[in-house]
Design a protein around this motif. Structure first.
Motif, PDB file in Angstrom:
ATOM      1  N   PRO A 111      37.891  43.389  31.725  1.00  0.00           N
ATOM      2  CA  PRO A 111      38.367  42.429  30.719  1.00  0.00           C
ATOM      3  C   PRO A 111      37.376  42.299  29.557  1.00  0.00           C
ATOM      4  CG  PRO A 111      38.172  41.413  32.900  1.00  0.00           C
ATOM      5  CD  PRO A 111      37.479  42.728  32.955  1.00  0.00           C
ATOM      6  N   ARG A 152      36.613  45.907  47.850  1.00  0.00           N
ATOM      7  CA  ARG A 152      37.479  45.571  48.981  1.00  0.00           C
ATOM      8  C   ARG A 152      38.700  44.793  48.515  1.00  0.00           C
ATOM      9  NH1 ARG A 152      34.748  42.936  53.834  1.00  0.00           N
ATOM     10  NH2 ARG A 152      36.762  43.420  54.755  1.00  0.00           N
ATOM     11  N   LEU A 153      38.533  43.969  47.490  1.00  0.00           N
ATOM     12  CA  LEU A 153      39.701  43.267  46.938  1.00  0.00           C
ATOM     13  C   LEU A 153      40.709  44.266  46.373  1.00  0.00           C
ATOM     14  CD1 LEU A 153      38.276  40.110  45.118  1.00  0.00           C
ATOM     15  CD2 LEU A 153      39.380  40.254  47.341  1.00  0.00           C
ATOM     16  N   LYS A 154      40.192  45.423  45.947  1.00  0.00           N
ATOM     17  CA  LYS A 154      41.093  46.459  45.436  1.00  0.00           C
ATOM     18  C   LYS A 154      41.654  47.310  46.567  1.00  0.00           C
ATOM     19  CE  LYS A 154      41.418  46.140  40.903  1.00  0.00           C
ATOM     20  NZ  LYS A 154      42.735  45.854  40.285  1.00  0.00           N
ATOM     21  N   ASN A 214      48.472  44.024  34.104  1.00  0.00           N
ATOM     22  CA  ASN A 214      47.698  43.739  35.318  1.00  0.00           C
ATOM     23  C   ASN A 214      48.332  42.686  36.218  1.00  0.00           C
ATOM     24  OD1 ASN A 214      45.095  45.192  35.590  1.00  0.00           O
ATOM     25  ND2 ASN A 214      44.869  44.520  33.483  1.00  0.00           N
ATOM     26  N   ARG A 215      49.473  42.176  35.801  1.00  0.00           N
ATOM     27  CA  ARG A 215      50.197  41.148  36.559  1.00  0.00           C
ATOM     28  C   ARG A 215      49.381  39.872  36.725  1.00  0.00           C
ATOM     29  NH1 ARG A 215      54.759  43.092  38.316  1.00  0.00           N
ATOM     30  NH2 ARG A 215      55.159  41.468  39.850  1.00  0.00           N
ATOM     31  N   ILE A 216      48.480  39.607  35.772  1.00  0.00           N
ATOM     32  CA  ILE A 216      47.757  38.336  35.802  1.00  0.00           C
ATOM     33  C   ILE A 216      48.669  37.252  35.248  1.00  0.00           C
ATOM     34  CG2 ILE A 216      45.816  37.067  34.781  1.00  0.00           C
ATOM     35  CD1 ILE A 216      44.269  39.753  34.890  1.00  0.00           C
ATOM     36  N   ARG A 221      47.042  41.720  30.188  1.00  0.00           N
ATOM     37  CA  ARG A 221      47.177  40.813  31.333  1.00  0.00           C
ATOM     38  C   ARG A 221      48.546  40.964  31.990  1.00  0.00           C
ATOM     39  NH1 ARG A 221      44.379  35.170  29.200  1.00  0.00           N
ATOM     40  NH2 ARG A 221      42.216  35.795  29.572  1.00  0.00           N
ATOM     41  N   TYR A 246      40.482  47.341  35.797  1.00  0.00           N
ATOM     42  CA  TYR A 246      40.549  46.537  34.574  1.00  0.00           C
ATOM     43  C   TYR A 246      39.179  45.967  34.246  1.00  0.00           C
ATOM     44  CZ  TYR A 246      41.875  42.472  31.672  1.00  0.00           C
ATOM     45  OH  TYR A 246      41.972  41.521  30.690  1.00  0.00           O
ATOM     46  N   VAL A 299      48.783  46.851  41.606  1.00  0.00           N
ATOM     47  CA  VAL A 299      47.630  46.640  40.729  1.00  0.00           C
ATOM     48  C   VAL A 299      46.394  47.347  41.278  1.00  0.00           C
ATOM     49  CG1 VAL A 299      48.379  44.472  39.666  1.00  0.00           C
ATOM     50  CG2 VAL A 299      47.073  44.418  41.794  1.00  0.00           C
ATOM     51  N   ARG A 300      46.436  47.750  42.541  1.00  0.00           N
ATOM     52  CA  ARG A 300      45.304  48.492  43.101  1.00  0.00           C
ATOM     53  C   ARG A 300      45.108  49.837  42.435  1.00  0.00           C
ATOM     54  NH1 ARG A 300      45.692  47.343  49.580  1.00  0.00           N
ATOM     55  NH2 ARG A 300      45.144  45.149  49.394  1.00  0.00           N
ATOM     56  N   ARG A 320      52.893  36.642  33.760  1.00  0.00           N
ATOM     57  CA  ARG A 320      54.218  37.253  33.808  1.00  0.00           C
ATOM     58  C   ARG A 320      54.848  37.208  32.419  1.00  0.00           C
ATOM     59  NH1 ARG A 320      57.451  34.375  38.348  1.00  0.00           N
ATOM     60  NH2 ARG A 320      55.436  33.493  38.915  1.00  0.00           N
ATOM     61  N   LEU A 363      34.327  43.338  45.272  1.00  0.00           N
ATOM     62  CA  LEU A 363      35.382  43.671  44.308  1.00  0.00           C
ATOM     63  C   LEU A 363      36.145  44.924  44.745  1.00  0.00           C
ATOM     64  CD1 LEU A 363      33.405  42.850  41.057  1.00  0.00           C
ATOM     65  CD2 LEU A 363      35.292  41.543  42.040  1.00  0.00           C
ATOM     66  N   ASP A 399      53.096  43.572  42.889  1.00  0.00           N
ATOM     67  CA  ASP A 399      51.733  43.036  43.038  1.00  0.00           C
ATOM     68  C   ASP A 399      50.795  44.043  43.704  1.00  0.00           C
ATOM     69  OD1 ASP A 399      52.355  40.733  41.805  1.00  0.00           O
ATOM     70  OD2 ASP A 399      52.661  39.561  43.630  1.00  0.00           O
TER      71      ASP A 399
END
Lengths: 432, 298
Positions: B79, B99-101, B50-52, B47, B77, B72-73, B54, B97, B69
């Protein structure tokens, strides 16, 4: 940041595409229209017309008992006992018995009824008798009946707002009350419906465990903001559809009722003066509707709807993040919604004094202002108050977004923990 | 240069220390096993990468650059606790998902078609996730992890819940992804599943790193000079030859683990054995990752 529009789009589209949205869009306004129609129907029909016998032994009341929508008067003959028998046997509601009496000492009237009569029936009958007795006594003292009738007045108070610049506008308490109440209630309803959607959306993401996949591309705060805004869009869309459907339905209904009012059959049995009065009232309500600054009402509604929803939606999202199931969420729901419920309860107090101190302060506090300010806006609110209230609401939702975001980012990844207020406080304090 | 460098990461929750000064370096184009028992801190470390969440201290570098940030693209991941929107269609979900990447809708659609075909899910593209079997949903999750062609793929317990057929399919995909230039981190507490796949491994136990290196180097380092011998006859402890276990096999054969610290090479040991018994099989017993792990955490 660039992902927020993508999240908004998904939250919006996935909800608007649902069958339940379509159903709510069509049946919501129909249901509300049905409720309004029912109320209109009940009030227009009034109470059942009551058959009442009048036994006038004094001979003074030859044509004073005029039938109304409420009461249908019929003359009776004979003695008090025979009239009572007639009333019982023929199923009359009541009997007004006026014995012979001395005009100098009037009295001895009786009203017999099969059940307890309403106050309005009693006062109306009393009014008829009083008026007639007054007239008779004035005539007895030598006044011409023509002069007497010319003295009679019927007052209808004209109310005007005098602005600081000296402009006079029609004041419009009745219309303002109705609009204010409706708008406030709509905001209350929408905050609840869409706040709960926000919460359930968060719980769904948490339960299906998709949230960790999303969080590997998106900051938790951005995900929360995207969800809150997306659902706000759903609410606005729903509202617009409702307005359009309502407009269509009410236009149709009022056209229908307007025609009905003109038909002679419905007015034949009613007292012409009363009918005239109610038409006058309708006309004055309609003209005073023009006195309400409608664009301002619509603008305020949209602003307080969005602002209020975002303020509470953020808190609902935080509650969702702390809950594994809807049941878990219940314990936090009540405290979060207390200000909202308090504002709904306060509406009547605000309506009695739309510019009083309760009204003022509750429309400044962001937790109550969406509902309370909407009650006040149709009555006219000083611009600086409106600006201050909107400013505080923006500050308020930025604050709740910040607080909710801090709870959300921890809660969303926490499963199976018993969460209480202390836990929430600890999450809030956690640095990352 | 290393693809991913983790340096001196520490993280604690309240009183619990989840990670204690962890450093790792993961080379390009390798399959890296992040091993350790449940609760060792693997998921926390992933995590953080993945910067979920810190870290309290420490830094993460990707391709020599400190992670931001936006970077992370470059990671995909999967999980351990994973799921999808139940009421969303397969293709829509993948598009979202992807497009979020950061993929464009056009590229994403093309890749979705490619992957659905490759994993034999094409006819399901317009079905809700809730209508899919668990194995098919897992394939969709795998596609979501790799669709944006990340440099680094992180799979947390990827085989938990997969049936053997799908597990094999995914294994082959992982090998192919490495061949095409990706680096894969593979986190698991089931050591035997990584034995064949991993090039490099790191072991974490109780929030500390206990071992790191290439698999073959680690296994070599943990050789004990023990040999497994299958034979007919009676084997006795003689001289320096020690027998650590003995079991009967089919066909009158016996299998034993033997060790001779005095022997310079396997031939010397074999000669001693031949004097006593008829040897049918003889091989060095190289410790499994699991055995190495257990000996390290003891």
């Amino acid at each position: 940041m660039s992902q927020i529009p993508i999240i908004i789009q998904r939250e919006y589209v996935s909800r608007v595409k649902k069958k339940s949205f379509l159903i709510a869009s069509i049946f919501g306004p129909l249901f509300m229209a049905a409720v309004i129609l029912f109320v209109v129907f009940i009030t227009s029909k009034g109470v059942d017309q009551k058959n009442i016998l009048v036994l006038d032994q004094s001979g003074y009341f030859t044509e004073d008992f005029v039938s109304t929508e409420e009461m249908l008067f019929e003359k009776a003959e004979g003695t008090e006992a025979s009239a009572k028998d007639l009333m019982r046997n023929k199923g009359y509601y009541g009997l007004v018995y006026i014995p012979q009496f001395d005009l100098d000492h009037p009295g001895g009237y009786t009203f017999y009824s099969s059940s307890n009569p309403s106050l309005s029936i009693i006062s109306k009958i009393e009014q008829v008798i009083d008026r007639r007795v007054e007239d008779l006594r004035l005539q007895q003292s030598g006044l011409d009946p023509v002069i007497i009738s010319s003295f009679k007045v019927s007052t209808s108070l004209k109310t005007l707002n005098l602005s600081e610049t000296g402009e006079e506008t029609n004041s419009s308490s009745v219309a303002a009350t109705i609009i204010g109440y409706l708008a406030a209630f709509m905001i209350y309803l929408f905050i609840f419906i869409y706040g709960a959607q926000c919460m359930r959306g968060v719980i769904e993401e948490k339960n299906t465990r998709i949230v960790e996949i999303i969080l590997s591309s998106v900051k938790p705060f951005h995900l929360m903001i995207g969800k809150v805004i997306g659902i706000a869009g759903v609410g606005l869309t729903q509202f617009l559809i409702w307005m359009m459907v309502m407009f269509g339905v009410t236009t149709g209904v009022s056209a229908f009722f307007g025609m009905n009012q003109l038909s002679p059959a419905s007015t034949a049995m009613t007292d012409p003066t009363q009918q005239g009065l109610s038409n006058e009232m309708v006309a004055s309500a309609l003209t005073s509707l023009g006195a309400i600054h409608m664009p301002m009402v619509v603008f305020s509604f949209l602003f307080y709807f969005v602002g209020g929803y975002v303020l509470y939606g953020a808190l609902f999202a935080a509650v969702g993040s702390a809950s594994d199931t809807d049941q878990d969420a219940q314990q936090f729901m009540l405290p979060v919604t207390i200000p909202l419920i308090a504002s709904i309860i306060s509406i009547s107090a605000v309506l009695t004094d739309p510019n009083g101190s309760i009204a003022f302060w509750m429309s400044m506090i962001p937790f109550t202002s969406p509902v309370i300010m909407m009650v006040r806006v149709p009555f006219g609110v000083a611009s600086w108050e409106l600006v201050a209230s909107m400013f505080f609401l923006i500050g308020g939702f930025l604050f709740t977004l910040w607080v909710a975001g801090r709870i959300y980012r921890v809660g969303i990844l926490t499963h199976g923990t018993k969460v209480n207020w202390k836990t929430l406080a600890r999450w809030f304090m956690t640095s990352a | 240069m290393e693809l991913l460098t983790v340096s001196n990461i520490s993280k604690s929750y309240n009183a619990h220390q989840a990670l204690d000064d962890i450093s790792l370096s993961i080379p390009h184009q390798c399959i890296f096993g992040l091993l350790g028992p449940n609760g060792a801190g693997k998921t926390t470390l992933i995590r953080i990468i993945n910067r979920i969440i810190r870290p309290d201290a420490g830094r993460v570098f990707l391709n020599g650059e400190e992670m931001t940030d936006g970077m992370v693209r470059k990671i995909g991941y999967l999980p351990e606790e994973r799921g999808l929107y139940k009421k969303m269609k397969v293709a829509e979900q993948l598009l979202y998902l992807a497009r979020l990447k950061g993929m464009s809708a056009r590229d994403a659609r093309r890749k979705i078609r490619f992957w659905l075909e490759k994993l034999e899910l094409s006819i399901w593209w317009n079905k809700n996730i809730e209508d899919l079997s668990k194995g098919m949903a897992q394939k969709v999750q795998f596609i979501a992890t790799v669709i944006h062609e990340p440099d680094l793929i992180i799979l947390d317990e990827p085989f938990s819940g997969f049936d053997p057929v799908n597990a094999d399919l995914i294994k082959n995909e992982i090998l192919e992804l490495r061949k095409n230039g990706s680096t894969v981190i593979f986190s698991t507490h089931r050591m035997e599943s990584v034995e064949e796949l991993c090039d490099d491994i790191a072991m974490i136990n109780r929030s500390r790193k206990v071992l790191e290196g290439s698999k073959s180097e680690i296994r070599n380092r943990h050789r004990t000079g023990t040999y497994q011998v299958d034979f007919k006859g009676q084997l006795q402890t003689s001289g320096k030859v020690k027998i650590s276990s003995m079991e009967a096999l089919e066909g009158g054969l016996t299998r034993a683990l033997v060790k001779d610290p005095s022997a310079q090479n396997p031939n010397q040991l074999l000669q001693k054995l031949i004097e006593q018994v008829e040897v049918h099989g003889f091989a060095e017993k190289i410790p499994s990752i699991n055995e190495i792990f257990i000996s390290n955490v003891k």
